[in-house]
Design a protein around this motif. Structure first.
Motif, mmCIF file in Angstrom:
data_model
loop_
_atom_site.group_PDB
_atom_site.id
_atom_site.type_symbol
_atom_site.label_atom_id
_atom_site.label_comp_id
_atom_site.label_asym_id
_atom_site.label_seq_id
_atom_site.Cartn_x
_atom_site.Cartn_y
_atom_site.Cartn_z
ATOM 1 N N LEU A 60 20.191 5.589 -3.706
ATOM 2 C CA LEU A 60 20.413 5.556 -2.262
ATOM 3 C C LEU A 60 20.026 6.889 -1.620
ATOM 4 C CD1 LEU A 60 21.462 3.899 0.125
ATOM 5 C CD2 LEU A 60 23.731 4.867 -0.302
ATOM 6 N N LEU A 61 20.317 7.998 -2.323
ATOM 7 C CA LEU A 61 19.911 9.309 -1.814
ATOM 8 C C LEU A 61 18.392 9.414 -1.724
ATOM 9 C CD1 LEU A 61 20.625 12.224 -0.991
ATOM 10 C CD2 LEU A 61 20.499 12.830 -3.427
ATOM 11 N N ALA A 62 17.692 8.894 -2.734
ATOM 12 C CA ALA A 62 16.223 8.899 -2.702
ATOM 13 C C ALA A 62 15.705 8.082 -1.526
ATOM 14 C CB ALA A 62 15.677 8.350 -4.016
ATOM 15 N N ALA A 63 16.349 6.947 -1.252
ATOM 16 C CA ALA A 63 15.960 6.130 -0.107
ATOM 17 C C ALA A 63 16.156 6.900 1.195
ATOM 18 C CB ALA A 63 16.775 4.832 -0.088
ATOM 19 N N PHE A 64 17.243 7.654 1.284
ATOM 20 C CA PHE A 64 17.528 8.426 2.486
ATOM 21 C C PHE A 64 16.474 9.518 2.684
ATOM 22 C CE2 PHE A 64 19.879 11.825 4.744
ATOM 23 C CZ PHE A 64 20.181 11.120 5.901
ATOM 24 N N VAL A 65 16.073 10.208 1.595
ATOM 25 C CA VAL A 65 15.059 11.257 1.683
ATOM 26 C C VAL A 65 13.718 10.677 2.132
ATOM 27 C CG1 VAL A 65 13.699 12.916 0.333
ATOM 28 C CG2 VAL A 65 16.172 12.757 0.003
ATOM 29 N N VAL A 66 13.342 9.528 1.565
ATOM 30 C CA VAL A 66 12.076 8.894 1.955
ATOM 31 C C VAL A 66 12.106 8.492 3.428
ATOM 32 C CG1 VAL A 66 10.555 6.915 1.554
ATOM 33 C CG2 VAL A 66 11.592 8.098 -0.380
ATOM 34 N N MET A 67 13.264 8.020 3.904
ATOM 35 C CA MET A 67 13.384 7.654 5.310
ATOM 36 C C MET A 67 13.250 8.884 6.207
ATOM 37 S SD MET A 67 13.632 5.362 7.575
ATOM 38 C CE MET A 67 14.081 3.898 6.625
ATOM 39 N N LEU A 68 13.808 10.017 5.782
ATOM 40 C CA LEU A 68 13.657 11.245 6.561
ATOM 41 C C LEU A 68 12.194 11.692 6.605
ATOM 42 C CD1 LEU A 68 16.777 13.308 5.407
ATOM 43 C CD2 LEU A 68 16.499 11.975 7.496
ATOM 44 N N LEU A 69 11.479 11.520 5.493
ATOM 45 C CA LEU A 69 10.044 11.823 5.488
ATOM 46 C C LEU A 69 9.290 10.906 6.449
ATOM 47 C CD1 LEU A 69 9.407 12.383 1.668
ATOM 48 C CD2 LEU A 69 9.349 14.110 3.462
ATOM 49 N N ALA A 70 9.717 9.653 6.543
ATOM 50 C CA ALA A 70 9.070 8.711 7.454
ATOM 51 C C ALA A 70 9.235 9.155 8.906
ATOM 52 C CB ALA A 70 9.641 7.304 7.258
ATOM 53 N N LEU A 71 10.363 9.822 9.210
ATOM 54 C CA LEU A 71 10.572 10.311 10.576
ATOM 55 C C LEU A 71 9.529 11.339 10.977
ATOM 56 C CD1 LEU A 71 14.465 10.718 10.710
ATOM 57 C CD2 LEU A 71 13.079 8.967 11.824
ATOM 58 N N ALA A 72 8.989 12.070 9.993
ATOM 59 C CA ALA A 72 7.966 13.080 10.276
ATOM 60 C C ALA A 72 6.571 12.479 10.414
ATOM 61 C CB ALA A 72 7.966 14.145 9.179
ATOM 62 N N ARG A 73 6.450 11.154 10.318
ATOM 63 C CA ARG A 73 5.196 10.430 10.506
ATOM 64 C C ARG A 73 4.102 10.942 9.557
ATOM 65 N NH1 ARG A 73 3.444 10.332 16.578
ATOM 66 N NH2 ARG A 73 1.974 8.839 15.680
ATOM 67 N N PRO A 74 4.223 10.636 8.269
ATOM 68 C CA PRO A 74 3.208 11.080 7.307
ATOM 69 C C PRO A 74 1.863 10.401 7.532
ATOM 70 C CG PRO A 74 4.730 9.529 6.288
ATOM 71 C CD PRO A 74 5.295 9.842 7.645
ATOM 72 N N ALA A 75 0.797 11.126 7.221
ATOM 73 C CA ALA A 75 -0.563 10.592 7.328
ATOM 74 C C ALA A 75 -1.363 11.073 6.128
ATOM 75 C CB ALA A 75 -1.229 11.044 8.624
ATOM 76 N N ALA A 76 -2.334 10.264 5.722
ATOM 77 C CA ALA A 76 -3.140 10.601 4.548
ATOM 78 C C ALA A 76 -4.553 10.054 4.719
ATOM 79 C CB ALA A 76 -2.503 10.028 3.279
ATOM 80 N N LEU A 77 -5.499 10.631 3.961
ATOM 81 C CA LEU A 77 -6.863 10.116 3.950
ATOM 82 C C LEU A 77 -6.897 8.841 3.114
ATOM 83 C CD1 LEU A 77 -9.023 13.340 3.556
ATOM 84 C CD2 LEU A 77 -8.921 11.826 5.530
ATOM 85 N N VAL A 78 -7.205 7.735 3.770
ATOM 86 C CA VAL A 78 -7.178 6.434 3.110
ATOM 87 C C VAL A 78 -8.553 5.795 3.231
ATOM 88 C CG1 VAL A 78 -6.058 4.187 3.010
ATOM 89 C CG2 VAL A 78 -4.742 6.197 3.688
ATOM 90 N N THR A 79 -9.031 5.214 2.150
ATOM 91 C CA THR A 79 -10.296 4.489 2.169
ATOM 92 C C THR A 79 -10.032 3.042 2.558
ATOM 93 O OG1 THR A 79 -11.195 5.916 0.434
ATOM 94 C CG2 THR A 79 -12.327 3.830 0.828
ATOM 95 N N LEU A 80 -10.570 2.663 3.732
ATOM 96 C CA LEU A 80 -10.318 1.329 4.265
ATOM 97 C C LEU A 80 -11.627 0.681 4.683
ATOM 98 C CD1 LEU A 80 -7.268 2.148 6.573
ATOM 99 C CD2 LEU A 80 -7.187 1.023 4.351
ATOM 100 N N PRO A 81 -11.692 -0.650 4.646
ATOM 101 C CA PRO A 81 -12.884 -1.332 5.143
ATOM 102 C C PRO A 81 -12.931 -1.276 6.663
ATOM 103 C CG PRO A 81 -11.222 -2.936 4.488
ATOM 104 C CD PRO A 81 -10.693 -1.587 4.086
ATOM 105 N N THR A 82 -14.119 -1.074 7.218
ATOM 106 C CA THR A 82 -14.263 -1.025 8.658
ATOM 107 C C THR A 82 -15.581 -1.680 9.065
ATOM 108 O OG1 THR A 82 -14.316 0.433 10.601
ATOM 109 C CG2 THR A 82 -15.350 1.257 8.595
ATOM 110 N N GLN A 83 -15.619 -2.206 10.282
ATOM 111 C CA GLN A 83 -16.822 -2.844 10.796
ATOM 112 C C GLN A 83 -17.671 -1.807 11.538
ATOM 113 O OE1 GLN A 83 -17.704 -5.980 10.253
ATOM 114 N NE2 GLN A 83 -15.835 -6.583 9.204
#
Length: 349
Positions: A60-83
């Protein structure tokens, strides 16, 4: 990985506070147990003393930490299909474009035609801008941001000489950034290197890239070049040779003539020159690449160009917000903690 709202990372300080509270609760339970004389009863009430009873709170503590990280709006370089649908606007900014045989001036007419085209182009189409005079440059890489494209067009400035071939080569480089394009200048136009012409800038001694296999002219449907110019080449590579390279790669080069056949006499300090619209050269370029020739006054007809574009599915690396992923992980960990607690202790935490 980066964070779009890094200030939110300060909330991670809550995690050690929760750990401290949990430890205090455990100590309080031990103190309470000392008040009982029957330790067997205490042991039965508190349950097993194994490490397993700490697993659900840790999850549950790990879930709480991950949720706090989500509040900071993480972003990453992701390879995605695009038109991809790409249009390169190659605009002549040579001195002859200041002639006013097309009102208010040839350059202003070319800019108006470009704006009219952009207005009617679907939002999924990427548009880039190449400016050329004695040399050519990509002033706006292909983008879907219409404001950036319009700003690049408005900021065009007149320069000396006209190298239509260079404009075509730099436009091809914008469509195929991993390829090199080089056309040798004729003897009458000597003095410009291949880099100035928009061709190869490969270092000495570096291995040459293999030439791509020619394809039928006009067969590449995911990108086109729109060349807006008066067509009078005075320097740089031969525009017909540059158009041949475009044809071999299947790229259509639509040409837009800006000016009049009779032209106008421009004067300067001790010189004068008549600048005419060279429609024949522009028609040759369009015909060679299986495209069409337009007159700047018929800008609305340019909408026929993008109607023939087809989307190309490609893989593209771009920075993407992954807050939803972190939220999903946090929710999954919360459910896991509750499930383990129910399974082992018949209670939710």
């Amino acid at each position: 990985m980066t964070f779009l709202w890094p200030e939110g990372l300060w909330t991670l300080l809550l995690a050690p506070m929760l750990v401290a509270i949990y430890v205090m609760i455990l100590r309080q339970r031990k103190k309470t147990a000392l008040a009982y004389s029957n330790f067997a009863l205490v042991k039965a009430a508190l349950g097993k003393s194994s490490f397993r009873r700490h697993v659900p709170p840790l999850v549950l503590l790990a879930a709480f930490v991950v949720m706090l990280l989500a509040l900071a709006r993480p972003a990453a370089l992701v390879t995605l299909p695009t038109q991809h649908e790409t249009v390169i606007l190659a605009i002549d900014v040579s001195g002859s474009m200041r002639a006013d045989d097309v009102k208010p001036t040839r350059l202003a007419a070319a800019q108006a035609a470009a704006r009219a085209f952009i207005k009617d182009t679907p939002g999924s189409t990427r548009i880039g801008v190449v400016a050329f005079a004695g040399s050519a440059a990509l002033v706006q890489p292909p983008t879907r941001n219409r404001e950036e494209v319009l700003t690049a067009i408005e900021q065009l400035q007149l320069q000396h000489a006209t190298a239509v071939g260079s404009g075509i080569l730099v436009s091809l480089k914008a469509v195929f950034p991993d390829q090199d394009f080089e056309v040798k200048s004729s003897q009458m136009r000597a003095g410009l290197g291949s880099a100035a012409a928009g061709g190869s800038s490969r270092p000495l001694g570096a291995p040459a890239k293999p030439e791509p296999k020619p394809v039928p002219p006009g067969s590449y449907k995911s990108a086109v070049v729109i060349l807006l110019t008066d067509g009078q080449t005075t320097t740089g590579p031969d525009p017909v040779d540059a158009a041949r390279l475009a044809a071999e790669r299947g790229v259509r080069v639509f040409t837009v003539g800006v000016g009049t056949p009779d032209g106008q006499i421009l004067t300067g300090e001790g010189w004068s020159i008549r600048v005419r619209l060279d429609e024949d050269a522009l028609k040759v370029i369009a015909d060679m690449t299986r495209a069409e020739y337009f007159f700047a006054g018929n800008a609305p007809d340019l909408k026929k160009i993008y109607e023939g574009l087809n989307s190309k599915l490609v893989m593209e690396r771009k920075r993407t917000e992954i807050t939803a992923l972190f939220t999903a992980i946090a929710a999954s960990l919360t459910l896991l903690a509750a499930a383990l607690s129910l399974l082992w202790f018949n209670r939710i935490l």
